[in-house]
Design a protein around this motif. Structure first.
Motif, PDB file in Angstrom:
ATOM      1  N   SER A 115       0.826  -1.206   0.000  1.00 57.27           N
ATOM      2  CA  SER A 115       0.000   0.000   0.000  1.00 57.27           C
ATOM      3  C   SER A 115       0.863   1.260   0.000  1.00 57.27           C
ATOM      4  O   SER A 115       0.571   2.230  -0.719  1.00 57.27           O
ATOM      5  CB  SER A 115      -0.932  -0.006   1.214  1.00 57.27           C
ATOM      6  N   ILE A 116       1.915   1.241   0.805  1.00 60.78           N
ATOM      7  CA  ILE A 116       2.816   2.404   0.845  1.00 60.78           C
ATOM      8  C   ILE A 116       3.489   2.603  -0.512  1.00 60.78           C
ATOM      9  O   ILE A 116       3.611   3.734  -1.008  1.00 60.78           O
ATOM     10  CB  ILE A 116       3.861   2.216   1.959  1.00 60.78           C
ATOM     11  N   PHE A 117       3.904   1.502  -1.129  1.00 61.48           N
ATOM     12  CA  PHE A 117       4.559   1.607  -2.436  1.00 61.48           C
ATOM     13  C   PHE A 117       3.602   2.137  -3.497  1.00 61.48           C
ATOM     14  O   PHE A 117       3.968   3.006  -4.301  1.00 61.48           O
ATOM     15  CB  PHE A 117       5.104   0.241  -2.847  1.00 61.48           C
ATOM     16  N   LEU A 118       2.379   1.621  -3.524  1.00 61.59           N
ATOM     17  CA  LEU A 118       1.406   2.083  -4.518  1.00 61.59           C
ATOM     18  C   LEU A 118       1.041   3.546  -4.292  1.00 61.59           C
ATOM     19  O   LEU A 118       0.917   4.322  -5.261  1.00 61.59           O
ATOM     20  CB  LEU A 118       0.155   1.202  -4.458  1.00 61.59           C
ATOM     21  N   LEU A 119       0.863   3.942  -3.045  1.00 61.17           N
ATOM     22  CA  LEU A 119       0.533   5.333  -2.753  1.00 61.17           C
ATOM     23  C   LEU A 119       1.680   6.255  -3.140  1.00 61.17           C
ATOM     24  O   LEU A 119       1.467   7.298  -3.785  1.00 61.17           O
ATOM     25  CB  LEU A 119       0.201   5.484  -1.268  1.00 61.17           C
TER      26      LEU A 119
END
Length: 288
Positions: A115-119
């Motif tokens: 999630s952090i990477f996609l955001l």
């Protein structure tokens, strides 16, 4: 009074150990080593080296596949959403293969990281999309090619040498991917290509090492899959590039191992009492 027969010395070296080998002795020693190895042993060593060269072949093929992906995204032959779906499926399959025992806590941690990477990737993609607008396309392509070559040179192929630089190899590959992604039509295309770069150059090598360690047969099959995939995809793009790729693979896979084995006759390791003692692994296991 101490007997002369038993001298109080901690370490004694015979003058014979420091004798200098002349060229004639070296040549004879090399000839004896070469004649002691039979032709069947040479064949076994050659094919073993060919199989081990699959790691180099796979990494070169991955760079080619990533370049082909960029070409299809640039010409709009592939939709970014389809690439993201394929990347998600490959990532899930790789996670279940790499983590044999998956717990709920591990899934939560991986989902949090994803999630952090996609955001972060979605926020940075518009910036990357306009990052190199003032630079000519030819310069971007030349710089990306140079960075990919640097990635292949300093990549970790399993040899513990000073030339191996994992951080540098990954950094230049990601930098090249960002440069190529800035030439795509939309920021969503840019996000798709950067995500694919992380999957190809960061996650897939770790899974590949695990596969090689678990089953060398599956690793050899992966090498063939990489080669066939590149040949089929390059055939639809350019016949010339397909031929050049096939010649490069033949050179790396079959000719370079033969060249390496032929150079072994010039390699001589002179050992003597002056060298530090090395404890074998079997002896270590007995004491542990």
């Amino acid at each position: 009074m101490v007997s002369v027969k038993y001298q109080k010395v901690l370490y004694d070296v015979s003058p014979h150990d420091f004798k200098i080998l002349d060229d004639d002795h070296v040549y004879k020693m090399s000839s004896e080593i070469n004649h002691s190895i039979s032709s069947s042993s040479y064949r076994h060593i050659y094919w073993s080296t060919v199989a081990e060269s699959g790691l180099i072949t796979q990494q070169v093929s991955l760079v080619i596949l990533f370049t082909i992906l960029f070409v299809h995204l640039d010409t709009n032959n592939l939709q970014p959403i389809n690439i993201l779906i394929i990347n998600a499926l490959i990532g899930l399959i790789g996670l279940f293969l790499y983590r044999q025992h998956i717990s709920l806590k591990l899934l939560q941690e991986n989902f949090k990281t994803l999630s952090i990477f996609l955001l972060f990737g979605s926020l940075v993609s518009p910036v990357v999309f306009t990052l190199t607008k003032t630079i000519s396309t030819d310069t971007i392509y030349a710089m990306s090619t140079l960075m990919m070559l640097t990635h292949l040179i300093f990549y970790d192929y399993g040899s513990e040498t000073a030339m191996v630089q994992k951080a540098l190899s990954f950094s230049v590959a990601l930098f090249s991917s960002v440069c190529l992604a800035s030439r795509l039509s939309t920021s969503f295309h840019t996000f798709c290509l950067v995500t694919s770069a992380v999957l190809v150059f960061a996650l897939w090598p770790e899974l590949r090492k695990y596969i090689k360690k678990s089953s060398f047969e599956i690793f050899s099959v992966l090498t063939i899959v990489h080669i066939l995939g590149c040949i089929i995809l390059l055939f639809h793009l350019s016949m010339l590039h397909m031929i050049l790729y096939a010649l490069a693979i033949l050179f790396l896979t079959f000719l370079c191992p033969l060249w390496l084995i032929s150079l072994q006759k010039y390699k001589i390791s002179i050992r003597g009492a002056w060298e530090e003692a090395v404890v074998p692994e079997q002896t270590k296991d007995k004491f542990e």
